[in-house]
Enzyme design. Structure first.
Site, PDB file in Angstrom:
ATOM      1  N   HIS A 138       0.823  -1.215   0.000  1.00 18.99           N
ATOM      2  CA  HIS A 138       0.000   0.000   0.000  1.00 18.99           C
ATOM      3  C   HIS A 138       0.860   1.271   0.000  1.00 18.99           C
ATOM      4  CE1 HIS A 138      -0.442   0.175   4.727  1.00 18.99           C
ATOM      5  NE2 HIS A 138       0.626   0.829   4.347  1.00 18.99           N
ATOM      6  N   GLU A 143      -5.112   0.335   0.145  1.00 21.19           N
ATOM      7  CA  GLU A 143      -4.872  -1.092   0.298  1.00 21.19           C
ATOM      8  C   GLU A 143      -5.021  -1.807  -1.045  1.00 21.19           C
ATOM      9  OE1 GLU A 143      -3.431  -1.557   2.887  1.00 21.19           O
ATOM     10  OE2 GLU A 143      -4.618  -1.608   4.713  1.00 21.19           O
TER      11      GLU A 143
HETATM   12  P1  PGA Z   1       6.234   1.736   8.148  1.00 16.95           P
HETATM   13  O1  PGA Z   1       4.876   1.992   7.360  1.00 16.95           O
HETATM   14  O2  PGA Z   1       7.168   2.810   7.775  1.00 16.95           O
HETATM   15  O3  PGA Z   1       5.811   1.809   9.598  1.00 16.95           O
HETATM   16  O4  PGA Z   1       6.704   0.391   7.761  1.00 16.95           O
HETATM   17  C1  PGA Z   1       4.900   2.243   5.991  1.00 16.95           C
HETATM   18  C2  PGA Z   1       3.509   2.247   5.447  1.00 16.95           C
HETATM   19  O5  PGA Z   1       2.680   1.434   5.897  1.00 16.95           O
HETATM   20  O6  PGA Z   1       3.246   3.037   4.540  1.00 16.95           O
END
Ligand code: PGA
Length: 253
Positions: A138, A143
């Site tokens: 995503h 999503e």
């Molecule tokens: P994260 O999240 O940096 O906490 O891995 C990235 C995202 O879900 O866009």
């Protein structure tokens, strides 16, 4: 896509922060698109350091964050409004009223999403959009199976996303099921896009996004269609790329 592979996550964060600093230096009135998440914490730390060193001012800039949880007020400790205040806005010179996020607590979340999209359009769209990458591919909270031309709207979060983000919520409290997120079409209108992904857990998503087919199954793959998309990766996140050596050859560390 421009694929930059850095030695480790800290080097990737420095590179991303320098990219953002260069944007606001070249165009002080930039419209920035900002992101949250664990990856961005390191980027914002480096950006604050650049600001303190006099290498980045946000006084003339405005920003729009990608997303916010539905139902959380801006002062909820797990809201993205609060994350941004703590991890960036309170430590740089951005004008508070120029730093926008969707209002998660709006009584009519769909109307709020439409208002937010209109505000981005009214600002002339985003000059530089910063993106993290979900384990499921995503971007923002778009999503898998999100329309590749969607605009800001409500999305139901996938289980892997809620599990990944539950670490930020107190014991017994779950992340909301719904979020307001910029759409993929909104993101694609940005004049430049900078995606940052670090760590081995992201390697599969990175490989799908960079070298897989353009598909709503891995929403970030749409960036293959963007004319100015840069991906800043560390070696671990890049480890499943088939053309790893090629990317390093084109853009040596
Ligand atoms: P994260 O999240 O940096 O906490 O891995 C990235 C995202 O879900 O866009």
């Amino acid at each position: 896509m421009k694929i930059l592979i850095l030695g480790d996550a800290a080097a990737a964060a420095v590179r991303a922060a320098e990219f953002i600093a260069a944007q606001v230096t070249a165009k002080p009135a930039s419209v920035l698109g900002l992101a949250t998440g664990g990856t961005m914490e390191a980027v914002y730390e480096k950006l604050i350091a650049l600001h303190r060193a006099g290498r980045a001012s946000f006084a003339g800039a405005q920003s729009f964050n990608l997303d916010e949880y539905v139902g959380l007020s801006g002062d909820h400790p797990c809201s993205y409004r609060r994350y941004m205040a703590e991890k960036l806005f309170d430590q740089i010179d951005i004008v508070p009223d120029a730093a926008h996020l969707p209002m998660g607590e709006a009584a009519d979340a769909e109307a709020e999403a439409a208002r937010y999209e209109a505000a981005i359009v009214a600002a002339g769209d985003i000059d530089l959009q910063l993106l993290g990458l979900g384990l499921n591919g995503h971007i923002g909270f778009n999503e898998p199976t999100s329309s590749l031309s969607s605009i800001t709207r409500l999305k139901t979060l996938e289980r892997s996303t809620r599990e990944a983000n539950s670490r930020y919520f107190p014991e017994g409290e779950e992340p909301p099921r719904l979020a307001i997120t910029m759409g993929i079409g909104t993101i694609m209108r940005a004049r430049e896009v900078l995606l940052v992904a670090t760590g081995a857990a992201k390697a599969r998503a990175v490989a799908q996004v960079v070298e897989g087919p353009v598909s709503a199954r891995w929403p970030g793959s749409v960036l293959q269609m963007h004319r100015h998309a840069t991906l800043v990766l560390d070696r671990a996140a890049a480890s499943e790329l088939e053309l790893f050596d090629y990317y390093l050859d084109v853009h040596p560390e």
